[in-house]
Design a protein around this motif. Structure first.
Motif, PDB file in Angstrom:
ATOM      1  N   THR A   1      46.518  37.062 -31.611  1.00 17.98           N
ATOM      2  CA  THR A   1      47.393  36.387 -32.788  1.00 17.98           C
ATOM      3  C   THR A   1      46.907  35.765 -33.840  1.00 17.98           C
ATOM      4  O   THR A   1      47.143  35.084 -34.755  1.00 17.98           O
ATOM      5  CB  THR A   1      48.335  35.032 -31.933  1.00 17.98           C
ATOM      6  OG1 THR A   1      47.265  34.159 -31.395  1.00 17.98           O
ATOM      7  CG2 THR A   1      49.237  35.677 -30.991  1.00 17.98           C
ATOM      8  N   ILE A   2      45.377  36.081 -33.862  1.00 17.62           N
ATOM      9  CA  ILE A   2      44.570  35.588 -35.068  1.00 17.62           C
ATOM     10  C   ILE A   2      45.181  36.398 -36.287  1.00 17.62           C
ATOM     11  O   ILE A   2      45.298  37.333 -36.497  1.00 17.62           O
ATOM     12  CB  ILE A   2      43.117  36.027 -34.748  1.00 17.62           C
ATOM     13  CG1 ILE A   2      42.596  35.499 -33.544  1.00 17.62           C
ATOM     14  CG2 ILE A   2      42.124  35.514 -35.927  1.00 17.62           C
ATOM     15  CD1 ILE A   2      41.154  35.767 -33.136  1.00 17.62           C
ATOM     16  N   PRO A   3      45.612  35.557 -37.236  1.00 18.14           N
ATOM     17  CA  PRO A   3      46.015  35.930 -38.515  1.00 18.14           C
ATOM     18  C   PRO A   3      45.184  36.688 -39.462  1.00 18.14           C
ATOM     19  O   PRO A   3      44.838  36.146 -40.490  1.00 18.14           O
ATOM     20  CB  PRO A   3      46.605  34.647 -39.114  1.00 18.14           C
ATOM     21  CG  PRO A   3      45.627  33.575 -38.891  1.00 18.14           C
ATOM     22  CD  PRO A   3      45.325  34.057 -37.216  1.00 18.14           C
ATOM     23  N   VAL A   4      44.887  37.707 -39.005  1.00 17.56           N
ATOM     24  CA  VAL A   4      43.957  38.700 -39.911  1.00 17.56           C
ATOM     25  C   VAL A   4      44.527  39.479 -40.734  1.00 17.56           C
ATOM     26  O   VAL A   4      43.815  40.245 -41.726  1.00 17.56           O
ATOM     27  CB  VAL A   4      42.842  39.515 -39.115  1.00 17.56           C
ATOM     28  CG1 VAL A   4      41.911  38.234 -38.400  1.00 17.56           C
ATOM     29  CG2 VAL A   4      43.442  40.455 -38.291  1.00 17.56           C
TER      30      VAL A   4
ATOM     31  N   ALA B   1      45.670  25.851 -15.942  1.00 12.84           N
ATOM     32  CA  ALA B   1      47.036  25.891 -16.823  1.00 12.84           C
ATOM     33  C   ALA B   1      46.400  26.040 -18.420  1.00 12.84           C
ATOM     34  O   ALA B   1      47.046  26.537 -19.029  1.00 12.84           O
ATOM     35  CB  ALA B   1      47.684  24.556 -16.350  1.00 12.84           C
ATOM     36  N   LEU B   2      45.550  25.233 -18.606  1.00  5.78           N
ATOM     37  CA  LEU B   2      44.847  25.013 -20.005  1.00  5.78           C
ATOM     38  C   LEU B   2      44.306  26.459 -20.366  1.00  5.78           C
ATOM     39  O   LEU B   2      44.697  26.947 -21.612  1.00  5.78           O
ATOM     40  CB  LEU B   2      44.070  23.917 -20.133  1.00  5.78           C
ATOM     41  CG  LEU B   2      43.335  23.995 -21.575  1.00  5.78           C
ATOM     42  CD1 LEU B   2      44.199  23.470 -22.458  1.00  5.78           C
ATOM     43  CD2 LEU B   2      42.084  22.977 -21.593  1.00  5.78           C
TER      44      LEU B   2
ATOM     45  N   TYR C   1      47.422  33.116 -23.736  1.00  7.44           N
ATOM     46  CA  TYR C   1      48.613  33.707 -24.321  1.00  7.44           C
ATOM     47  C   TYR C   1      48.772  33.092 -25.782  1.00  7.44           C
ATOM     48  O   TYR C   1      49.437  33.625 -26.596  1.00  7.44           O
ATOM     49  CB  TYR C   1      49.865  33.459 -23.577  1.00  7.44           C
ATOM     50  CG  TYR C   1      49.747  34.017 -22.114  1.00  7.44           C
ATOM     51  CD1 TYR C   1      49.781  35.457 -22.314  1.00  7.44           C
ATOM     52  CD2 TYR C   1      49.460  33.488 -21.107  1.00  7.44           C
ATOM     53  CE1 TYR C   1      49.929  36.227 -21.085  1.00  7.44           C
ATOM     54  CE2 TYR C   1      49.500  34.335 -19.967  1.00  7.44           C
ATOM     55  CZ  TYR C   1      49.287  35.800 -19.841  1.00  7.44           C
ATOM     56  OH  TYR C   1      49.344  36.353 -18.791  1.00  7.44           O
ATOM     57  N   TYR C   2      48.388  31.968 -26.099  1.00  6.33           N
ATOM     58  CA  TYR C   2      48.232  31.387 -27.607  1.00  6.33           C
ATOM     59  C   TYR C   2      47.294  32.336 -28.245  1.00  6.33           C
ATOM     60  O   TYR C   2      47.751  32.812 -29.488  1.00  6.33           O
ATOM     61  CB  TYR C   2      47.614  29.944 -27.545  1.00  6.33           C
ATOM     62  CG  TYR C   2      47.399  29.494 -28.958  1.00  6.33           C
ATOM     63  CD1 TYR C   2      48.631  29.097 -29.524  1.00  6.33           C
ATOM     64  CD2 TYR C   2      46.121  29.472 -29.334  1.00  6.33           C
ATOM     65  CE1 TYR C   2      48.529  28.535 -30.939  1.00  6.33           C
ATOM     66  CE2 TYR C   2      46.088  29.126 -30.696  1.00  6.33           C
ATOM     67  CZ  TYR C   2      47.010  28.638 -31.485  1.00  6.33           C
ATOM     68  OH  TYR C   2      47.071  28.326 -32.618  1.00  6.33           O
TER      69      TYR C   2
ATOM     70  N   ASN D   1      52.810  40.086 -26.049  1.00  6.60           N
ATOM     71  CA  ASN D   1      53.291  41.397 -26.076  1.00  6.60           C
ATOM     72  C   ASN D   1      53.064  42.212 -24.725  1.00  6.60           C
ATOM     73  O   ASN D   1      53.720  42.946 -24.208  1.00  6.60           O
ATOM     74  CB  ASN D   1      52.516  42.253 -27.184  1.00  6.60           C
ATOM     75  CG  ASN D   1      53.171  41.796 -28.636  1.00  6.60           C
ATOM     76  OD1 ASN D   1      54.356  41.288 -28.624  1.00  6.60           O
ATOM     77  ND2 ASN D   1      52.378  41.912 -29.671  1.00  6.60           N
ATOM     78  N   HIS D   2      51.806  42.236 -24.199  1.00  8.72           N
ATOM     79  CA  HIS D   2      51.442  42.750 -23.081  1.00  8.72           C
ATOM     80  C   HIS D   2      52.327  41.987 -21.990  1.00  8.72           C
ATOM     81  O   HIS D   2      52.490  42.924 -20.946  1.00  8.72           O
ATOM     82  CB  HIS D   2      50.071  42.499 -22.753  1.00  8.72           C
ATOM     83  CG  HIS D   2      49.174  43.113 -23.989  1.00  8.72           C
ATOM     84  ND1 HIS D   2      49.135  44.235 -24.666  1.00  8.72           N
ATOM     85  CD2 HIS D   2      48.023  42.523 -24.550  1.00  8.72           C
ATOM     86  CE1 HIS D   2      48.231  44.464 -25.380  1.00  8.72           C
ATOM     87  NE2 HIS D   2      47.569  43.222 -25.444  1.00  8.72           N
ATOM     88  N   LEU D   3      52.381  40.871 -21.692  1.00 11.37           N
ATOM     89  CA  LEU D   3      53.248  40.284 -20.606  1.00 11.37           C
ATOM     90  C   LEU D   3      54.696  40.880 -20.872  1.00 11.37           C
ATOM     91  O   LEU D   3      55.341  41.022 -19.849  1.00 11.37           O
ATOM     92  CB  LEU D   3      53.462  38.748 -20.969  1.00 11.37           C
ATOM     93  CG  LEU D   3      53.631  37.916 -19.644  1.00 11.37           C
ATOM     94  CD1 LEU D   3      52.801  38.281 -18.493  1.00 11.37           C
ATOM     95  CD2 LEU D   3      53.929  36.371 -20.125  1.00 11.37           C
ATOM     96  N   ASP D   4      55.205  41.200 -21.828  1.00  5.02           N
ATOM     97  CA  ASP D   4      56.373  41.728 -22.042  1.00  5.02           C
ATOM     98  C   ASP D   4      56.563  43.137 -21.593  1.00  5.02           C
ATOM     99  O   ASP D   4      57.428  43.585 -20.878  1.00  5.02           O
ATOM    100  CB  ASP D   4      56.742  41.831 -23.675  1.00  5.02           C
ATOM    101  CG  ASP D   4      58.219  42.471 -23.949  1.00  5.02           C
ATOM    102  OD1 ASP D   4      59.240  42.061 -23.312  1.00  5.02           O
ATOM    103  OD2 ASP D   4      58.123  43.567 -24.302  1.00  5.02           O
TER     104      ASP D   4
END
Length: 280
Positions: free
Chosen positions: A17-20, A66-67, A73-74, A79-82
């Motif tokens: 999710t890094i906005p490159v 949990a962290l 996922y952050y 997408n892969h979990l979907d």
């Protein structure tokens, strides 16, 4: 922009999710140089490992687990979990291959997909906790270092698992003529034996560095899990698609962590001759 730099940049746009920023041209270059998958995984692994290291110093172990999951996922997205949910629906569908393919492509979430997703997340949490618990006796105050190395190996393994399943898979035959190949097909087409070998060697080297052959064993186990998923995808769907590739990512990560936890446990019980863990 240099084609290698564009492919590397696009790897982050595609796998995180890094906005490159990402473009079709960038995706095409990435697929030509798909060996960047584990390279991107190594960078993501350093970020995730750093969070694990800091968290292990500050927070109680269950909170850290949990962290870590939240940060995974952050930084990598869902997408892969979907893909896991779609594969779960397809696997659990009863009847002909056509019915299974319909369930695989259906955008709604079924019971099979929800169950697969829940089990995957529980196993991820459990594998992180297992590494923490089994590693506490071996590493003691150096447990944060173990967590850093383990999460690094897990993320490289996850990305190489995607490359592995794509390299040995063939696309599901399309039910109708398509103007353009999907991302899953593009990934499979780009995962040539040469690209697979380059990525595999890179991943093996960087996973060997933290813990020696122990990290390499976790890496190889993750790659093997990708081949198991490929076998089941062929059995149910007659081929592989992007959902199967994404599932290989998620299960590869869990497999690597589980193997590390098992080796720690066997080492503690003296069943593996008192292993020496090499730390960077």
């Amino acid at each position: 922009m240099n084609s290698y730099l564009l492919a590397f940049k696009s790897g982050f746009g595609f796998l995180s999710t890094i906005p490159v920023g990402i473009s079709m041209e960038g995706i095409e270059e990435l697929m030509k140089k798909i060996y960047f998958y584990p390279v991107v995984g190594a960078v993501l692994g350093l970020l995730i490992g750093s969070i694990a290291y800091i968290g292990q110093i500050i927070f109680p172990a269950p909170v850290v687990a949990a962290l870590i999951m939240g940060f995974i996922y952050y930084i990598t997205g869902f997408n892969h979990l979907d893909g896991v949910t779609d594969i779960g629906d397809g696997f659990m569908a009863h009847g002909s291959r056509e019915k299974k393919l319909k369930a695989l492509k259906d955008t709604s979430l079924g019971t099979g997909g929800a169950a697969f997703c829940m089990l995957l997340l529980l196993t991820l949490y459990g594998s992180i906790r297992a590494v923490q618990e089994e590693g506490l006796t071996v590493f003691g105050p150096d447990l944060p270092v173990l967590m850093f190395g383990s999460m690094f190996i897990a993320e490289v393994s996850a990305k190489q698992s995607m490359l592995t399943i794509a390299a040995f898979g063939k696309p599901i035959p399309p039910r109708e003529k398509q103007a353009y190949p999907g991302l899953g097909t593009m990934t499979i087409n780009g995962a040539t034996k040469k690209n697979f070998l380059i990525g595999f060697i890179f991943g093996a080297v960087v996973c060997f560095l933290p813990f020696g052959w122990i990290g390499l064993l976790a890496y190889l186990g993750a790659c093997t899990s990708a081949l198991v998923i490929l076998n089941r995808s062929y059995a149910h769907f007659g081929g592989l698609n992007g959902d199967g590739i994404g599932t290989a990512n998620e299960i590869g990560r869990v497999t690597a962590l589980t193997i590390l936890a098992v080796i720690l446990k066997l080492s503690l019980n003296g069943q593996m001759g008192g292993l020496e863990w090499t730390l960077l």
